[in-house]
Design a protein around this motif. Structure first.
Motif, PDB file in Angstrom:
ATOM      1  N   LEU A 243     -10.898 -31.510  -9.002  1.00  0.00           N
ATOM      2  CA  LEU A 243      -9.796 -31.071  -8.139  1.00  0.00           C
ATOM      3  C   LEU A 243      -8.493 -31.774  -8.528  1.00  0.00           C
ATOM      4  O   LEU A 243      -7.627 -32.024  -7.700  1.00  0.00           O
ATOM      5  N   THR A 244      -8.356 -32.085  -9.804  1.00  0.00           N
ATOM      6  CA  THR A 244      -7.165 -32.768 -10.304  1.00  0.00           C
ATOM      7  C   THR A 244      -5.902 -31.948 -10.048  1.00  0.00           C
ATOM      8  O   THR A 244      -5.858 -30.748 -10.319  1.00  0.00           O
ATOM      9  N   ASN A 245      -4.872 -32.609  -9.503  1.00  0.00           N
ATOM     10  CA  ASN A 245      -3.551 -32.000  -9.284  1.00  0.00           C
ATOM     11  C   ASN A 245      -3.566 -30.841  -8.290  1.00  0.00           C
ATOM     12  O   ASN A 245      -2.736 -29.946  -8.372  1.00  0.00           O
ATOM     13  N   TYR A 246      -4.466 -30.874  -7.330  1.00  0.00           N
ATOM     14  CA  TYR A 246      -4.464 -29.849  -6.288  1.00  0.00           C
ATOM     15  C   TYR A 246      -3.561 -30.233  -5.111  1.00  0.00           C
ATOM     16  O   TYR A 246      -3.287 -29.404  -4.243  1.00  0.00           O
ATOM     17  N   HIS A 247      -3.142 -31.483  -5.039  1.00  0.00           N
ATOM     18  CA  HIS A 247      -2.242 -31.977  -3.985  1.00  0.00           C
ATOM     19  C   HIS A 247      -2.808 -31.747  -2.589  1.00  0.00           C
ATOM     20  O   HIS A 247      -2.081 -31.434  -1.646  1.00  0.00           O
ATOM     21  N   LEU A 248      -4.089 -31.923  -2.444  1.00  0.00           N
ATOM     22  CA  LEU A 248      -4.756 -31.682  -1.164  1.00  0.00           C
ATOM     23  C   LEU A 248      -4.564 -32.865  -0.215  1.00  0.00           C
ATOM     24  O   LEU A 248      -4.772 -34.011  -0.590  1.00  0.00           O
TER      25      LEU A 248
ATOM     26  N   LEU B  98     -10.728 -36.478  -8.237  1.00  0.00           N
ATOM     27  CA  LEU B  98      -9.768 -36.148  -7.182  1.00  0.00           C
ATOM     28  C   LEU B  98      -8.371 -36.678  -7.531  1.00  0.00           C
ATOM     29  O   LEU B  98      -7.557 -36.922  -6.653  1.00  0.00           O
ATOM     30  N   THR B  99      -8.099 -36.842  -8.806  1.00  0.00           N
ATOM     31  CA  THR B  99      -6.812 -37.374  -9.270  1.00  0.00           C
ATOM     32  C   THR B  99      -5.648 -36.520  -8.771  1.00  0.00           C
ATOM     33  O   THR B  99      -5.697 -35.292  -8.791  1.00  0.00           O
ATOM     34  N   ALA B 100      -4.576 -37.206  -8.349  1.00  0.00           N
ATOM     35  CA  ALA B 100      -3.316 -36.558  -7.968  1.00  0.00           C
ATOM     36  C   ALA B 100      -3.486 -35.590  -6.813  1.00  0.00           C
ATOM     37  O   ALA B 100      -3.133 -34.408  -6.899  1.00  0.00           O
ATOM     38  N   ASN B 101      -4.035 -36.088  -5.715  1.00  0.00           N
ATOM     39  CA  ASN B 101      -4.033 -35.364  -4.452  1.00  0.00           C
ATOM     40  C   ASN B 101      -3.279 -36.207  -3.424  1.00  0.00           C
ATOM     41  O   ASN B 101      -2.550 -37.127  -3.797  1.00  0.00           O
ATOM     42  N   ARG B 102      -3.460 -35.919  -2.148  1.00  0.00           N
ATOM     43  CA  ARG B 102      -2.747 -36.656  -1.106  1.00  0.00           C
ATOM     44  C   ARG B 102      -3.722 -37.177  -0.063  1.00  0.00           C
ATOM     45  O   ARG B 102      -3.414 -37.241   1.128  1.00  0.00           O
ATOM     46  N   LEU B 103      -4.864 -37.560  -0.502  1.00  0.00           N
ATOM     47  CA  LEU B 103      -5.930 -37.999   0.402  1.00  0.00           C
ATOM     48  C   LEU B 103      -5.599 -39.356   1.015  1.00  0.00           C
ATOM     49  O   LEU B 103      -5.201 -40.283   0.318  1.00  0.00           O
ATOM     50  N   ARG B 104      -5.799 -39.459   2.324  1.00  0.00           N
ATOM     51  CA  ARG B 104      -5.568 -40.710   3.043  1.00  0.00           C
ATOM     52  C   ARG B 104      -6.864 -41.338   3.548  1.00  0.00           C
ATOM     53  O   ARG B 104      -6.887 -42.514   3.914  1.00  0.00           O
ATOM     54  N   THR B 105      -7.932 -40.538   3.571  1.00  0.00           N
ATOM     55  CA  THR B 105      -9.219 -41.024   4.049  1.00  0.00           C
ATOM     56  C   THR B 105     -10.335 -40.532   3.136  1.00  0.00           C
ATOM     57  O   THR B 105     -10.153 -39.584   2.366  1.00  0.00           O
ATOM     58  N   LEU B 106     -11.489 -41.178   3.243  1.00  0.00           N
ATOM     59  CA  LEU B 106     -12.663 -40.782   2.479  1.00  0.00           C
ATOM     60  C   LEU B 106     -13.440 -39.729   3.260  1.00  0.00           C
ATOM     61  O   LEU B 106     -13.789 -39.947   4.416  1.00  0.00           O
ATOM     62  N   ASP B 107     -13.702 -38.614   2.619  1.00  0.00           N
ATOM     63  CA  ASP B 107     -14.468 -37.546   3.263  1.00  0.00           C
ATOM     64  C   ASP B 107     -15.914 -38.018   3.480  1.00  0.00           C
ATOM     65  O   ASP B 107     -16.575 -38.442   2.523  1.00  0.00           O
ATOM     66  N   PRO B 108     -16.430 -37.942   4.716  1.00  0.00           N
ATOM     67  CA  PRO B 108     -17.801 -38.398   4.991  1.00  0.00           C
ATOM     68  C   PRO B 108     -18.857 -37.711   4.132  1.00  0.00           C
ATOM     69  O   PRO B 108     -19.902 -38.297   3.833  1.00  0.00           O
ATOM     70  N   ARG B 109     -18.606 -36.486   3.712  1.00  0.00           N
ATOM     71  CA  ARG B 109     -19.585 -35.762   2.895  1.00  0.00           C
ATOM     72  C   ARG B 109     -19.752 -36.407   1.518  1.00  0.00           C
ATOM     73  O   ARG B 109     -20.843 -36.384   0.941  1.00  0.00           O
ATOM     74  N   ILE B 110     -18.667 -36.987   1.003  1.00  0.00           N
ATOM     75  CA  ILE B 110     -18.764 -37.686  -0.279  1.00  0.00           C
ATOM     76  C   ILE B 110     -19.611 -38.940  -0.126  1.00  0.00           C
ATOM     77  O   ILE B 110     -20.408 -39.289  -1.002  1.00  0.00           O
ATOM     78  N   LEU B 111     -19.460 -39.618   0.998  1.00  0.00           N
ATOM     79  CA  LEU B 111     -20.226 -40.835   1.245  1.00  0.00           C
ATOM     80  C   LEU B 111     -21.722 -40.562   1.328  1.00  0.00           C
ATOM     81  O   LEU B 111     -22.532 -41.467   1.127  1.00  0.00           O
ATOM     82  N   GLN B 112     -22.090 -39.308   1.599  1.00  0.00           N
ATOM     83  CA  GLN B 112     -23.502 -38.945   1.751  1.00  0.00           C
ATOM     84  C   GLN B 112     -24.157 -38.502   0.445  1.00  0.00           C
ATOM     85  O   GLN B 112     -25.376 -38.295   0.404  1.00  0.00           O
ATOM     86  N   LEU B 113     -23.377 -38.374  -0.615  1.00  0.00           N
ATOM     87  CA  LEU B 113     -23.936 -37.935  -1.897  1.00  0.00           C
ATOM     88  C   LEU B 113     -24.825 -39.026  -2.479  1.00  0.00           C
ATOM     89  O   LEU B 113     -24.403 -40.166  -2.662  1.00  0.00           O
ATOM     90  N   GLN B 114     -26.044 -38.668  -2.811  1.00  0.00           N
ATOM     91  CA  GLN B 114     -27.016 -39.655  -3.252  1.00  0.00           C
ATOM     92  C   GLN B 114     -27.114 -39.791  -4.777  1.00  0.00           C
ATOM     93  O   GLN B 114     -27.625 -40.798  -5.271  1.00  0.00           O
ATOM     94  N   GLY B 115     -26.623 -38.801  -5.511  1.00  0.00           N
ATOM     95  CA  GLY B 115     -26.764 -38.845  -6.967  1.00  0.00           C
ATOM     96  C   GLY B 115     -25.450 -39.019  -7.714  1.00  0.00           C
ATOM     97  O   GLY B 115     -25.392 -38.842  -8.927  1.00  0.00           O
TER      98      GLY B 115
END
Length: 315
Positions: A7-12, A29-46
């Motif tokens: 999702l590089t440069n999506y400015h999300l 997730l390079t070059a977005n506008r994220l301020r918090t960590l999405d809980p779904r990413i924290l749940q990824l096991q692999g």
């Protein structure tokens, strides 16, 4: 089954509209506008690789709860607003960590990192004042702590696998603490507060040494560095090149002496350059009184028969 998400440069501003599949192993997730960590990413096991570069993250403490501790190899928080490194206890397979370009003040959280596989650590361009909490990271081959507020080289004696050490743009006044780093190939101490080159004698495997923008007055301590190919001592206070200074550097290819106080291209300089006469392919001398010699180019070309570049000009 999707394993990579770019999702590089999506400015999300967030990932609300993005499907995060459990099978993902790599996320960029390079070059977005994220301020918090999405809980779904924290749940990824692999997950093996994730890149949060160039976002607006200020607090990533939740990363310590993620479920990929047993698989993650590459983690990048470069260029965010972090004031502290998150707790990385349990990340046993981490090989690369980049927290550069933040507002981190110390390395203390790294004491909990129990990976014996970490090879590359980048914490450049922060506000770190001391090298601490790294002594257990004995697999490190690259350490980048440039552009911080470090005053002493310390706490790295156990990092004997280091091949690259980058400490430019700090406040270091003395080269010290390197006696065990016998595998170093590249080292930078540019833009510090050095007045002497002494302290490198044990680093006999060095191939590239960058010491520009300091207060060095004498080329010294180079005799053991017989494998050196690049030596940058530009923008210092050198007034001469001693006859013995380069005596053992018979593999030297690049020599940067620009912006010093070397007075003339004379017999003394000719003798000093004799050991590197048949290896030197590039020399910088501009910014010295010697460069005002009307025969500047001709004299140096005659001195150095293998020369391919003089200052910024290719011959």
């Amino acid at each position: 089954m999707l394993t990579e998400l770019d999702l590089t440069n999506y400015h999300l501003p967030d990932l609300t509209g993005v499907e995060i599949e459990p099978s993902l192993t790599a996320i960029d997730l390079t070059a977005n506008r994220l301020r918090t960590l999405d809980p779904r990413i924290l749940q990824l096991q692999g997950l093996r690789c994730i890149n949060f570069r160039q976002n607006l993250l200020a607090n990533v403490s939740a990363w310590s709860t993620c479920e990929c501790k047993g698989t993650l190899e590459d983690l990048e928080f470069r260029d965010n607003h972090l004031s502290t490194i998150p707790c990385l206890k349990g990340f046993v397979h981490l090989q690369r960590l980049d927290c550069s370009y933040n507002q981190i003040r110390n390395l203390v959280p790294l004491a909990d990192l129990d990976s014996n596989r970490l090879e590359e650590l980048y914490v450049a361009n922060n506000k770190v004042t001391a090298i601490t909490a790294l002594s257990h990271l004995t697999a490190l081959t690259l350490l980048e702590l440039g552009s911080n507020r470090i005053r002493m080289i310390e706490g790295i004696a156990s990092l004997t696998c280091l091949r690259e050490l980058w400490l430019g743009r700090n406040r270091i006044t003395k080269i010290d603490g390197l006696t065990t780093l016998v595998n170093l190939r590249r080292m930078s101490l540019q833009s510090n507060r050095l007045t002497s080159m002494l302290g490198l004698e044990s680093c006999a495997a060095l191939e590239e040494l960058y010491l520009s923008h300091n207060g060095i007055t004498t080329l010294e301590g180079l005799a053991p560095l017989t494998r050196l190919k690049i030596l940058d001592v530009s923008s210092n206070r050198l007034t001469t090149v001693e006859v013995s200074a380069l005596a053992t550097l018979t593999q030297l290819e690049d020599l940067w002496l620009n912006d010093n106080r070397i007075p003339a291209i004379d017999v003394a300089l000719d003798r000093a350059l004799d050991p590197v006469r048949h290896s030197l392919a590039c020399i910088y001398l501009e910014g010295n009184p010697a460069a005002s010699d009307p025969q500047y180019k001709r004299k140096l070309v005659n001195m150095l028969p293998k020369l391919k570049q003089l200052d910024a000009n290719f011959l």
